[in-house]
Design an enzyme around this catalytic site. Structure first.
Site, short mmCIF file in Angstrom:
data_model
loop_
_atom_site.label_atom_id
_atom_site.label_comp_id
_atom_site.label_asym_id
_atom_site.label_seq_id
_atom_site.Cartn_x
_atom_site.Cartn_y
_atom_site.Cartn_z
N GLU A 140 0.86 -1.21 0.00
CA GLU A 140 0.00 0.00 0.00
C GLU A 140 0.88 1.24 0.00
O GLU A 140 2.08 1.15 0.31
CB GLU A 140 -0.87 0.00 1.27
CG GLU A 140 -1.83 -1.16 1.35
CD GLU A 140 -2.67 -1.15 2.63
OE1 GLU A 140 -2.60 -0.16 3.40
OE2 GLU A 140 -3.39 -2.14 2.84
N GLY A 144 5.61 -1.11 2.56
CA GLY A 144 6.02 -2.12 1.59
C GLY A 144 6.52 -3.33 2.35
O GLY A 144 5.85 -4.35 2.45
N THR A 171 1.59 -6.90 -9.32
CA THR A 171 2.04 -7.58 -10.54
C THR A 171 0.86 -8.27 -11.21
O THR A 171 0.09 -8.97 -10.53
CB THR A 171 3.15 -8.61 -10.20
OG1 THR A 171 4.27 -7.90 -9.69
CG2 THR A 171 3.55 -9.42 -11.41
N GLY A 359 31.47 -5.40 -22.10
CA GLY A 359 31.80 -4.02 -22.46
C GLY A 359 30.64 -3.30 -23.13
O GLY A 359 29.47 -3.51 -22.78
N GLU A 383 8.54 -9.83 -3.03
CA GLU A 383 8.48 -11.03 -2.17
C GLU A 383 9.46 -10.90 -1.00
O GLU A 383 9.99 -11.92 -0.52
CB GLU A 383 8.79 -12.30 -2.97
CG GLU A 383 7.71 -12.72 -3.93
CD GLU A 383 6.51 -13.32 -3.23
OE1 GLU A 383 5.45 -12.68 -3.26
OE2 GLU A 383 6.63 -14.40 -2.63
C1 LIG Z 1 7.80 -4.32 -10.23
C2 LIG Z 1 7.21 -4.55 -8.88
C3 LIG Z 1 6.28 -5.54 -8.70
C4 LIG Z 1 5.70 -5.74 -7.45
N1 LIG Z 1 4.72 -6.68 -7.31
C5 LIG Z 1 4.02 -6.74 -6.15
C6 LIG Z 1 2.84 -7.56 -6.03
O1 LIG Z 1 2.48 -8.30 -6.94
N2 LIG Z 1 2.14 -7.50 -4.89
C7 LIG Z 1 2.50 -6.69 -3.84
O2 LIG Z 1 1.80 -6.68 -2.82
N3 LIG Z 1 3.63 -5.93 -3.91
C8 LIG Z 1 4.38 -5.92 -5.03
N4 LIG Z 1 5.47 -5.11 -5.13
C9 LIG Z 1 5.89 -4.33 -3.98
C10 LIG Z 1 7.12 -4.93 -3.31
O3 LIG Z 1 6.81 -6.13 -2.68
C11 LIG Z 1 7.68 -3.86 -2.36
O4 LIG Z 1 8.24 -2.86 -3.18
C12 LIG Z 1 8.69 -4.42 -1.42
O5 LIG Z 1 8.05 -5.19 -0.46
C13 LIG Z 1 9.48 -3.32 -0.72
O6 LIG Z 1 8.65 -2.37 -0.17
P1 LIG Z 1 8.89 -0.82 -0.43
O7 LIG Z 1 9.10 -0.64 -1.87
O8 LIG Z 1 7.82 -0.05 0.22
O9 LIG Z 1 10.26 -0.53 0.30
P2 LIG Z 1 10.48 -0.18 1.84
O10 LIG Z 1 9.83 -1.19 2.70
O11 LIG Z 1 10.14 1.25 2.06
O12 LIG Z 1 12.04 -0.37 1.94
C14 LIG Z 1 12.98 0.55 1.39
C15 LIG Z 1 14.37 0.02 1.69
O13 LIG Z 1 14.56 -0.12 3.10
C16 LIG Z 1 14.91 -1.47 3.43
N5 LIG Z 1 14.29 -1.85 4.72
C17 LIG Z 1 12.98 -1.81 5.03
N6 LIG Z 1 12.78 -2.26 6.29
C18 LIG Z 1 14.00 -2.62 6.76
C19 LIG Z 1 14.47 -3.15 8.00
N7 LIG Z 1 13.63 -3.45 9.00
N8 LIG Z 1 15.79 -3.39 8.13
C20 LIG Z 1 16.66 -3.10 7.11
N9 LIG Z 1 16.27 -2.58 5.91
C21 LIG Z 1 14.97 -2.35 5.75
C22 LIG Z 1 14.37 -2.30 2.29
O14 LIG Z 1 15.07 -3.50 2.18
C23 LIG Z 1 14.59 -1.38 1.10
O15 LIG Z 1 15.92 -1.49 0.66
C24 LIG Z 1 6.09 -4.94 -6.35
C25 LIG Z 1 7.07 -3.96 -6.53
C26 LIG Z 1 7.61 -3.74 -7.76
C27 LIG Z 1 8.64 -2.66 -7.93
#
Ligand SMILES: Cc1cc2nc3c(=O)[nH]c(=O)nc-3n(C[C@H](O)[C@H](O)[C@H](O)COP(=O)(O)OP(=O)(O)OC[C@H]3O[C@@H](n4cnc5c(N)ncnc54)[C@H](O)[C@@H]3O)c2cc1C
Length: 406
Positions: A140, A144, A171, A359, A383
């Site tokens: 949402e 994430g 997705t 390259g 995931e």
């Molecule tokens: C192309 C694409 C397809 C997707 N498909 C789906 C789907 O089908 N269904 C669905 O529900 N979602 C989907 N997603 C969403 C995806 O699962 C989320 O983007 C992912 O879970 C990460 O969440 P976020 O982007 O909000 O990053 P955030 O949670 O905001 O994280 C940002 C960064 O902080 C790091 N971080 C976060 N928490 C911690 C912690 N506690 N400790 C250390 N590091 C941390 C993360 O690893 C990341 O590097 C998709 C995303 C994309 C880009």
């Protein structure tokens, strides 16, 4: 020392078929749909029908639906060593992603929602939803990684639930027939109140608002879906309706123990594609990789190749281990996260290093190397990101709860 695992003979035909699909269907249209973002790859319809036929013919899972935890007698035989539908799904997905990850993610009726339905639906729900193309909507605008922060609501009204909220980055959200939506029954009750619901896309109040433009996997559509007073029968809820303890949440999270090896398999497949391509390019340039001589005694590019391939092998073996455990009904949360973390990181590293080795040719659109380097990054994000997988692994190894280590 290298470990040489033989793949069970019964999967030989499946692997051959997946290789053929990769070579003859996916690769020839790979660039076309990378460039024509959001255009539906119609070539997949015939293939999807073929896979449906194979699944109906009882040939085992060949995609997302293979991840059901098997409860058949075979699995109960004392000491039985099963290589079942999880293994056939992962092996075929590896081969298919050698062809094109984005097209695999675009396969009709092979969505992550289908994997969730296959994993946790009861028999009646399997009957109703088992043939739909289902995407999975967890993320949402407000979160994430931390899926306990779900704010989409599901409120009971007679025999129905009414869903309200916004889901992003879904997705196949534009193309699927249904979406498995995570919603909370009561925000004050935390994780225990989070449930998943199958929402057919033609339900009034379920609207696809837009599609994303992305770095990679451009053939796969990624949608924002809004739910406004969206009414579904109570029987569309997957799992138990009770808000007793964290068991309900553990139930929905259990899907991931089955699907993380699948995503790891995707990463293994695309990384292998890059390795195969670069090996050919090196050979054309007169650099031969020699497995009988130490890496330091070879051409620097060959030594790099050997190092990348060793990393690939580790990712491959972890993926097979976690998949085997799922087939044998062993708790595999630790191994599934290890496989996903290792394979996701390895695919990103290998595909980009292969661009480097090739390259300017690797950086150009003359080859698919640059595309694979873009496509692989998502496998280290969705995931559960790299960091979240490492967190899960650390919690398991140190025996800490999610409250103790975050
Ligand atoms: C192309 C694409 C397809 C997707 N498909 C789906 C789907 O089908 N269904 C669905 O529900 N979602 C989907 N997603 C969403 C995806 O699962 C989320 O983007 C992912 O879970 C990460 O969440 P976020 O982007 O909000 O990053 P955030 O949670 O905001 O994280 C940002 C960064 O902080 C790091 N971080 C976060 N928490 C911690 C912690 N506690 N400790 C250390 N590091 C941390 C993360 O690893 C990341 O590097 C998709 C995303 C994309 C880009």
């Amino acid at each position: 020392m290298s470990i040489n695992l033989e793949i069970p003979k019964k999967f030989g035909m499946l692997i051959n078929q997946a290789q053929q699909v990769s070579t003859e269907i996916f690769r020839p249209i790979s660039r076309k749909y990378d460039q024509a973002e959001h255009e539906y790859p119609k070539e997949l319809d015939m293939l999807a029908a073929l896979i449906d036929g194979m699944n109906e013919g009882g040939e085992g899972g060949t995609g997302a639906r293979g991840v059901r935890r098997d409860t058949s007698e075979d699995g109960d035989k004392k000491g039985a060593n099963r290589n079942g539908t999880n293994m056939s799904s992962v092996l075929s997905i590896m081969e298919a992603c050698w062809g094109d990850v984005a097209l695999v993610l675009s396969m009709p009726r092979q969505g992550l929602g289908d994997a969730a339905i296959a994993s946790v639906a009861n028999d009646e729900q399997l009957e109703r939803f088992g043939k739909l193309w289902a995407s999975m909507a967890i993320t949402e605008p407000g979160f994430g990684s931390d899926s306990s922060k779900v704010s989409t609501t599901a409120v009971r009204d007679g025999d129905d639930y009414i869903i309200n909220g916004e889901k992003i980055y879904v997705t196949a959200g534009g193309r699927s027939d249904a979406v498995v939506v995570w919603a909370t029954l009561d925000k004050s009750k935390g994780r225990a109140a989070i449930k998943s619901f199958v929402v057919p896309k033609d339900t009034p109040g379920c609207v696809v608002e837009r599609l994303e433009h992305k770095l990679g996997i451009r053939a796969s559509d990624t949608a924002t879906i809004r739910f406004t007073d969206c009414r579904v029968p109570a029987s569309n809820m997957l799992g138990s309706p009770d808000i007793d303890d964290d068991k309900g949440f553990a139930g929905v999270m259990q899907t991931f123990d089955n699907t993380r090896p699948l995503v790891a398999g995707m990463a293994v497949g695309v990384a292998r594609a890059a390795l195969d391509e670069i090996e050919d390019l090196l050979a054309e340039a007169g650099v031969r990789v020699d497995y009988d001589r130490p890496a330091y005694a070879q051409h620097a590019a060959a030594a790099t190749y050997l190092q990348l391939e060793a990393d690939w092998e580790a990712a491959y073996l972890l993926t097979l281990e976690s998949t085997w455990m799922a087939d044998n009904r062993k708790p595999n949360s630790l191994q599934a996260s290890m496989a996903k973390a290792k394979a996701g990181r390895t695919a990103v590293d290998i595909t980009l290093r292969c661009v480097e080795l090739a390259g300017s040719f690797g950086y150009s659109e003359h080859s698919l190397l640059e595309k694979w380097a873009r496509d692989s990054k998502i496998l280290d994000i969705f995931e559960g990101t790299q960091q979240i997988q490492q967190l899960i692994v650390a919690r398991r190894l140190l025996n800490k709860t999610s409250a103790e280590l975050k």
